[in-house]
Motif scaffolding. Structure first.
Motif, short mmCIF file in Angstrom:
data_model
loop_
_atom_site.label_atom_id
_atom_site.label_comp_id
_atom_site.label_asym_id
_atom_site.label_seq_id
_atom_site.Cartn_x
_atom_site.Cartn_y
_atom_site.Cartn_z
N ILE A 74 0.82 -1.21 0.00
CA ILE A 74 0.00 0.00 0.00
C ILE A 74 0.86 1.26 0.00
N GLN B 69 3.63 1.61 -1.33
CA GLN B 69 4.43 1.65 -2.56
C GLN B 69 5.93 1.67 -2.29
N ARG C 200 -0.85 -2.10 -5.28
CA ARG C 200 -1.56 -1.42 -4.19
C ARG C 200 -2.91 -2.08 -3.95
#
Length: 127
Positions: A29, A31, A50
């Motif tokens: 999430i 990244q 994601r």
């Protein structure tokens, strides 16, 4: 083993899995550059990665909440099955993913013995 010991063991295993899945989802999430690079190497773009993280954290939350734990467990089992298949498809090691899957099944067996009994009972009748 006493009922209290079984309950503590189940929740301890749940906590270990919770930390593992939460860390994994956080990397997706947020990244994380290393995680994105690893995903890109097997053809998964950052947006899709994601989304995978969001599926992972949603499944984990369902697993941690006692009322929705069984459905969360099924989602995590399916999630790990997909991870194992992806690793196999790209000739990557699967030992860790299989190990997590085994610990997940053990945790389910400890936390939900009635579910295990229903699955393996030879005397199931339908109404």
């Amino acid at each position: 083993m006493s009922s209290k010991s079984i309950k503590i063991t189940g929740w301890a295993l749940t906590a270990v899995l919770g930390l593992l899945f939460a860390f994994s989802a956080f990397l997706k999430i947020s990244q994380n550059e290393a995680a994105i690079a690893q995903a890109s190497a097997i053809g998964i773009n950052a947006h899709t990665y994601r989304l995978i993280g969001l599926v992972e954290i949603t499944s984990l939350i369902l697993f941690l909440v006692p009322r929705t734990a069984i459905i969360g467990a099924f989602f995590l089992i399916a999630y790990m099955g997909g991870a194992i298949a992806t690793h196999l498809q790209h000739q990557q090691p699967v030992g860790m993913a299989i190990g997590v899957q085994v610990v997940l099944w053990i945790t389910i067996a400890v936390r939900f013995p009635d579910l295990l009994q229903r699955v393996f009972s030879p005397n199931l009748t339908t109404h």
